[in-house]
Write a protein that holds these residues in place. Structure first.
Motif, mmCIF file in Angstrom:
data_model
loop_
_atom_site.group_PDB
_atom_site.id
_atom_site.type_symbol
_atom_site.label_atom_id
_atom_site.label_comp_id
_atom_site.label_asym_id
_atom_site.label_seq_id
_atom_site.Cartn_x
_atom_site.Cartn_y
_atom_site.Cartn_z
ATOM 1 N N LEU A 76 52.658 38.676 51.808
ATOM 2 C CA LEU A 76 51.422 38.466 52.433
ATOM 3 C C LEU A 76 50.478 39.680 52.526
ATOM 4 N N HIS A 77 49.338 39.578 52.321
ATOM 5 C CA HIS A 77 48.106 40.734 52.254
ATOM 6 C C HIS A 77 47.068 40.006 53.338
ATOM 7 N N ALA A 78 47.028 40.761 54.567
ATOM 8 C CA ALA A 78 45.868 40.294 55.439
ATOM 9 C C ALA A 78 45.073 41.201 55.608
ATOM 10 N N TYR A 79 43.606 41.014 55.659
ATOM 11 C CA TYR A 79 42.623 41.781 55.730
ATOM 12 C C TYR A 79 41.504 41.452 56.881
ATOM 13 N N ALA A 80 41.084 42.274 57.664
ATOM 14 C CA ALA A 80 40.337 41.884 58.524
ATOM 15 C C ALA A 80 39.148 43.183 58.764
#
Length: 195
Positions: A76-80
């Protein structure tokens, strides 16, 4: 355990060569610049989440790593965008998915953390340290953990006690500005490339 703090100048001094032996490097990321003064929390809907091969698309670091014999195992790679503190259930879901991915990955030569370095989560004194500590508990001390962080990152001593190689990215170039083998782009790959 040693921690290597590497500057882009040093990284650019190395000349990578084709690696004949494939190295297995798992990738993960929860990238967020948290503002602890904001009253608006960062929710799941604020994140863009990539998994599997989607993580590697249009990433020059992935292309260059593959050329040098690195097999990436993306989790998982999560960006905000920058915002308030991340809601605890969101972080816990992302963290657990990453940890499960590590458990299922088999033998690893290394782990790459694609982080911002300023992640704050409700209910955690140090969410980044919690994540890397649990990663280290799974993989042990023989697996090299590397990460790239923004210059605004806030890495605690606790976090640094679990990581081997830290690189700072002075700016985030677009894909067309990235140059293979220069600056921080491949710096975190160096330990897995035979020179």
């Amino acid at each position: 355990m040693s921690v290597w703090l590497v500057s882009p100048v040093l990284c650019g001094a190395f000349t990578p060569h084709q690696n004949e032996t494939s190295r297995r490097v798992l990738t993960l990321g929860i990238r967020h610049e948290s503002n602890t003064f904001s009253t608006l929390p960062t929710r799941a809907s604020d994140f863009t989440v990539l998994r599997g091969e989607e993580v590697l698309k249009n990433q020059l670091w992935a292309e260059e790593g593959k050329k040098r014999g690195i097999e990436f195992i993306p989790t998982l790679h999560a960006y905000a965008w920058p915002g308030g503190v991340v809601e605890k259930p969101v972080f816990d879901i992302y963290k657990n998915e990453i940890l499960d991915g590590i458990r299922q990955a088999g033998k690893l030569d290394g782990i790459y953390m694609d982080m911002y370095g300023a992640l704050h989560v409700e209910g955690y004194d140090d969410a980044q340290m919690s994540l890397i500590r649990e990663i280290r508990e799974i993989v042990g001390n023989d697996v090299l953990i590397s990460g790239s962080f923004d210059l605004h990152g806030n890495l605690s001593e606790g976090f640094l006690s679990y990581i081997n190689l830290v690189t700072a990215i002075a700016r985030h170039p677009t894909a067309t500005e990235q140059k293979p083998g220069h600056g921080p782009l491949l710096c975190w790959l160096r330990p897995w490339i035979n020179n």
